[in-house]
Design a protein around this motif. Structure first.
Motif, PDB file in Angstrom:
ATOM      1  N   SER A  45       2.031   6.488   1.193  1.00  0.00           N
ATOM      2  CA  SER A  45       0.845   5.990   0.506  1.00  0.00           C
ATOM      3  C   SER A  45       0.318   7.006  -0.499  1.00  0.00           C
ATOM      4  O   SER A  45      -0.564   6.697  -1.295  1.00  0.00           O
ATOM      5  CB  SER A  45      -0.241   5.646   1.526  1.00  0.00           C
ATOM      6  N   ASP A  46       0.850   8.208  -0.475  1.00  0.00           N
ATOM      7  CA  ASP A  46       0.484   9.284  -1.391  1.00  0.00           C
ATOM      8  C   ASP A  46       1.456   9.270  -2.574  1.00  0.00           C
ATOM      9  O   ASP A  46       2.657   9.481  -2.393  1.00  0.00           O
ATOM     10  CB  ASP A  46       0.564  10.623  -0.648  1.00  0.00           C
ATOM     11  N   PRO A  47       0.974   9.028  -3.795  1.00  0.00           N
ATOM     12  CA  PRO A  47       1.906   8.947  -4.933  1.00  0.00           C
ATOM     13  C   PRO A  47       2.639  10.245  -5.225  1.00  0.00           C
ATOM     14  O   PRO A  47       3.681  10.225  -5.884  1.00  0.00           O
ATOM     15  CB  PRO A  47       0.997   8.552  -6.108  1.00  0.00           C
ATOM     16  N   THR A  48       2.142  11.374  -4.721  1.00  0.00           N
ATOM     17  CA  THR A  48       2.840  12.641  -4.927  1.00  0.00           C
ATOM     18  C   THR A  48       3.804  12.962  -3.787  1.00  0.00           C
ATOM     19  O   THR A  48       4.510  13.970  -3.845  1.00  0.00           O
ATOM     20  CB  THR A  48       1.842  13.807  -5.060  1.00  0.00           C
ATOM     21  N   PHE A  49       3.831  12.142  -2.746  1.00  0.00           N
ATOM     22  CA  PHE A  49       4.699  12.333  -1.585  1.00  0.00           C
ATOM     23  C   PHE A  49       4.464  13.684  -0.906  1.00  0.00           C
ATOM     24  O   PHE A  49       5.350  14.232  -0.265  1.00  0.00           O
ATOM     25  CB  PHE A  49       6.173  12.170  -1.965  1.00  0.00           C
ATOM     26  N   ALA A  50       3.240  14.182  -1.031  1.00  0.00           N
ATOM     27  CA  ALA A  50       2.907  15.453  -0.382  1.00  0.00           C
ATOM     28  C   ALA A  50       2.482  15.258   1.066  1.00  0.00           C
ATOM     29  O   ALA A  50       2.541  16.197   1.867  1.00  0.00           O
ATOM     30  CB  ALA A  50       1.786  16.154  -1.151  1.00  0.00           C
ATOM     31  N   THR A  51       2.053  14.042   1.417  1.00  0.00           N
ATOM     32  CA  THR A  51       1.599  13.760   2.783  1.00  0.00           C
ATOM     33  C   THR A  51       2.135  12.408   3.237  1.00  0.00           C
ATOM     34  O   THR A  51       2.387  11.518   2.421  1.00  0.00           O
ATOM     35  CB  THR A  51       0.061  13.723   2.858  1.00  0.00           C
ATOM     36  N   GLY A  52       2.291  12.275   4.548  1.00  0.00           N
ATOM     37  CA  GLY A  52       2.638  10.990   5.145  1.00  0.00           C
ATOM     38  C   GLY A  52       3.955  10.400   4.698  1.00  0.00           C
ATOM     39  O   GLY A  52       4.135   9.174   4.733  1.00  0.00           O
ATOM     40  N   GLY A  73       0.775  -1.229   0.000  1.00  0.00           N
ATOM     41  CA  GLY A  73       0.000   0.000   0.000  1.00  0.00           C
ATOM     42  C   GLY A  73       0.804   1.274   0.000  1.00  0.00           C
ATOM     43  O   GLY A  73       0.230   2.361   0.129  1.00  0.00           O
ATOM     44  N   GLN A  74       2.128   1.180  -0.165  1.00  0.00           N
ATOM     45  CA  GLN A  74       2.963   2.375  -0.157  1.00  0.00           C
ATOM     46  C   GLN A  74       3.855   2.420  -1.398  1.00  0.00           C
ATOM     47  O   GLN A  74       4.280   1.394  -1.920  1.00  0.00           O
ATOM     48  CB  GLN A  74       3.840   2.423   1.097  1.00  0.00           C
ATOM     49  N   PHE A  75       4.127   3.645  -1.837  1.00  0.00           N
ATOM     50  CA  PHE A  75       5.081   3.882  -2.912  1.00  0.00           C
ATOM     51  C   PHE A  75       6.460   4.077  -2.288  1.00  0.00           C
ATOM     52  O   PHE A  75       6.642   4.950  -1.433  1.00  0.00           O
ATOM     53  CB  PHE A  75       4.689   5.126  -3.713  1.00  0.00           C
ATOM     54  N   TYR A  76       7.407   3.245  -2.702  1.00  0.00           N
ATOM     55  CA  TYR A  76       8.797   3.366  -2.261  1.00  0.00           C
ATOM     56  C   TYR A  76       9.584   3.973  -3.412  1.00  0.00           C
ATOM     57  O   TYR A  76       9.522   3.488  -4.545  1.00  0.00           O
ATOM     58  CB  TYR A  76       9.377   1.996  -1.922  1.00  0.00           C
ATOM     59  N   LEU A  77      10.330   5.029  -3.126  1.00  0.00           N
ATOM     60  CA  LEU A  77      11.046   5.753  -4.176  1.00  0.00           C
ATOM     61  C   LEU A  77      12.502   5.923  -3.778  1.00  0.00           C
ATOM     62  O   LEU A  77      12.808   6.359  -2.660  1.00  0.00           O
ATOM     63  CB  LEU A  77      10.414   7.122  -4.381  1.00  0.00           C
ATOM     64  N   ILE A  78      13.413   5.554  -4.688  1.00  0.00           N
ATOM     65  CA  ILE A  78      14.812   5.936  -4.525  1.00  0.00           C
ATOM     66  C   ILE A  78      15.135   6.946  -5.623  1.00  0.00           C
ATOM     67  O   ILE A  78      14.539   6.930  -6.707  1.00  0.00           O
ATOM     68  CB  ILE A  78      15.791   4.746  -4.587  1.00  0.00           C
ATOM     69  N   PHE A  79      16.081   7.842  -5.343  1.00  0.00           N
ATOM     70  CA  PHE A  79      16.434   8.874  -6.309  1.00  0.00           C
ATOM     71  C   PHE A  79      17.817   9.426  -5.992  1.00  0.00           C
ATOM     72  O   PHE A  79      18.349   9.255  -4.889  1.00  0.00           O
ATOM     73  CB  PHE A  79      15.394  10.010  -6.294  1.00  0.00           C
ATOM     74  N   THR A  80      18.382  10.102  -6.979  1.00  0.00           N
ATOM     75  CA  THR A  80      19.669  10.778  -6.852  1.00  0.00           C
ATOM     76  C   THR A  80      19.450  12.229  -6.438  1.00  0.00           C
ATOM     77  O   THR A  80      18.516  12.872  -6.895  1.00  0.00           O
ATOM     78  CB  THR A  80      20.406  10.769  -8.206  1.00  0.00           C
ATOM     79  N   ASP A  81      20.290  12.735  -5.538  1.00  0.00           N
ATOM     80  CA  ASP A  81      20.385  14.180  -5.331  1.00  0.00           C
ATOM     81  C   ASP A  81      21.845  14.506  -5.077  1.00  0.00           C
ATOM     82  O   ASP A  81      22.377  14.219  -3.999  1.00  0.00           O
ATOM     83  CB  ASP A  81      19.531  14.656  -4.155  1.00  0.00           C
ATOM     84  N   THR A  82      22.498  15.072  -6.074  1.00  0.00           N
ATOM     85  CA  THR A  82      23.932  15.345  -5.962  1.00  0.00           C
ATOM     86  C   THR A  82      24.230  16.447  -4.962  1.00  0.00           C
ATOM     87  O   THR A  82      25.399  16.691  -4.659  1.00  0.00           O
ATOM     88  CB  THR A  82      24.505  15.746  -7.326  1.00  0.00           C
ATOM     89  N   THR A  83      23.197  17.114  -4.449  1.00  0.00           N
ATOM     90  CA  THR A  83      23.396  18.168  -3.453  1.00  0.00           C
ATOM     91  C   THR A  83      22.929  17.757  -2.064  1.00  0.00           C
ATOM     92  O   THR A  83      22.930  18.565  -1.140  1.00  0.00           O
ATOM     93  CB  THR A  83      22.634  19.445  -3.864  1.00  0.00           C
TER      94      THR A  83
END
Length: 450
Positions: free
Chosen positions: A214-221, A186-196
């Motif tokens: 659980s919010d696909p926009t990662f705006a909450t929770g 029930g959750q979106f797991y996201l990995i990403f690069t941030d060089t800063t």
């Protein structure tokens, strides 16, 4: 989007403990190696890399970054192609050159010029695409769009869901991008690069930060993985801990291994698979595995629509086929020639279901001798009026259940390619002028041209 490079030599993972990590690094057996295939796609794109691939209804569906002269906006485009065979050819549905399915807005918004590095995940019947974005060749940020069919996309935000943290100067101003998503419980797991980001490698900005919501926009929770485990996101901790020192990584979740699998490039001529614990991403339940084969940029790991690992056809206990697609050729120009390769992982897992044993031996003897005498003498007058209601509601002893049926060698930081390609804005003709212009801007955005 724009291609970055592999991590610094010898720094495959950040090994700092998170919580009570108990890494096991169990060795895996590898079988059935699949060498690099022939190139998978055709068309007129100046470059192609950073694919995401899902296996759905007997078809391998692939989205990838390219710069197609047919695009309405000069810049990085996201193309779509599909095939019934991982060795291709990959074409538009029904045949023909791959389709442009997503591109820049053509204005001054955060994704006005470039859209690249797609990561597709399907949840509850909807496809979500996380992508790297930029305008006017500026720093990369991350956006998200949704679709009912994976072809027609609707942007979900007007501002980036993730922007550069600007917490340190690593000498790499790429920014925040190269997202990879998994849908789990029930959750979106996201990995990403941030060089800063504060947790990025100081020498070149490499690193992968992990968020979930659980919010696909990662705006909450939103929770972020830190040195103390998963915590509520704050500006101070959301880029503090890197789970893998890599660029342009992709991941999936293996239910068979009960582990995340990250595919990334750290050594020339191979793709590395690194395994992270389900809840504690600082744990490494299995030792890393390499898939041999020349690469230039990528890879994307072939997954089910929710970005879980594909089952082996025979459902053999402990066997997990891992197939990846990545660019294989540069020749002095941006990454080209997507190819497929793979290997089967075999884990020492005991999948036999134990036979339940009773807690007591059965007996034919009753626990008490029967008696003909009643235990209580009846009284002549009842003490209570009879009632139709039972004194207690009977409860079943058991609830019914239903079983649910770039890529140069990372030893030299100055050679790091960056994961996207700069927009040329000059794609008015094809042929040598297109490739030369794309190559120059590609190298410029990666810091290889003064």
């Amino acid at each position: 989007m724009f291609a970055l490079a592999a991590a610094a030599s010898g720094a495959v993972l950040v090994l700092a403990a998170a919580g009570s990590a108990s890494a096991q690094d169990v060795p895996l057996t590898t079988e059935n190696p699949r060498p690099n295939s022939a190139p998978l796609t055709g068309g007129d794109a100046a470059y192609e890399y950073a694919p995401t691939i899902i296996a759905e209804n007997g078809v391998y569906r692939m989205w990838y970054c390219a710069q197609d002269p047919q695009g309405a906006v000069p810049g990085d485009d996201i193309l779509y192609a599909e095939s019934s065979n991982l060795n291709g050819p990959f074409t538009a549905p029904g045949g023909g050159d791959p389709l442009i399915v997503f591109e820049g807005r053509g204005d001054g918004s955060f994704d006005g010029q470039h859209t690249c590095d797609p990561s597709i995940v399907k949840a509850d019947g909807t496809y979500y695409m996380y992508y790297g974005a930029a305008v006017n060749d500026g720093a990369t940020t991350i956006g998200v769009a949704r679709s009912s069919d994976g072809l027609s996309w609707e942007r979900m935000v007007t501002a980036p869901i993730i922007a550069p943290a600007n917490q340190q100067d690593t000498g790499n101003d790429y920014g925040a991008g190269q997202p990879s998503a998994v849908y789990l419980d029930g959750q979106f797991y996201l990995i990403f690069t941030d060089t800063t980001g504060a947790g990025a490698l100081a020498s070149n900005g490499a690193g992968q930060f992990a968020w979930r919501s659980s919010d696909p926009t990662f705006a909450t929770g939103t929770e972020v993985f830190t040195a103390e485990g998963w915590q509520a996101s704050t500006p101070e901790n959301n880029r503090s801990f890197s789970v893998a020192n890599a660029f342009s990584a992709d991941w999936q979740y293996s239910d068979e291994l009960e582990s995340f699998i990250i595919a990334h490039n750290n050594d020339a001529g191979r793709t590395t698979l690194t395994f992270l614990g389900t809840e504690n991403l600082a744990e490494h339940p299995y030792a890393p595995v390499n898939i041999e084969g020349v690469w230039v940029e990528g890879p994307g790991v072939v997954s089910l629509p929710d970005k879980h690992a594909v089952d082996d056809g025979a459902e053999e206990c402990g066997r997990v086929p891992v197939d990846v697609i990545h660019s294989s050729r540069a020749d002095g120009v941006p990454p080209q020639d997507l190819v497929h390769k793979g290997i089967d992982l075999v884990a020492p897992i005991d999948c036999e279901t134990p036979t339940p044993t009773p807690t007591e031996d059965p007996t034919d003897e009753p626990t008490e001798d029967p008696t003909d005498e009643p235990t209580d003498e009846p009284t002549e007058e009842p003490t209570q009026e009879p009632t139709d209601e039972p004194s207690e509601s009977p409860t079943p002893t058991q609830e019914p259940t239903e079983d649910p049926t770039p890529s140069p060698s990372p030893t030299d930081d100055d050679d790091l390619p960056d994961t996207g390609a700069g927009g040329t804005g000059l794609l008015v003709t094809l042929g040598a002028a297109l490739v030369a212009g794309a190559a120059l801007l590609y190298r410029y955005r990666r810091g290889t041209v003064a």
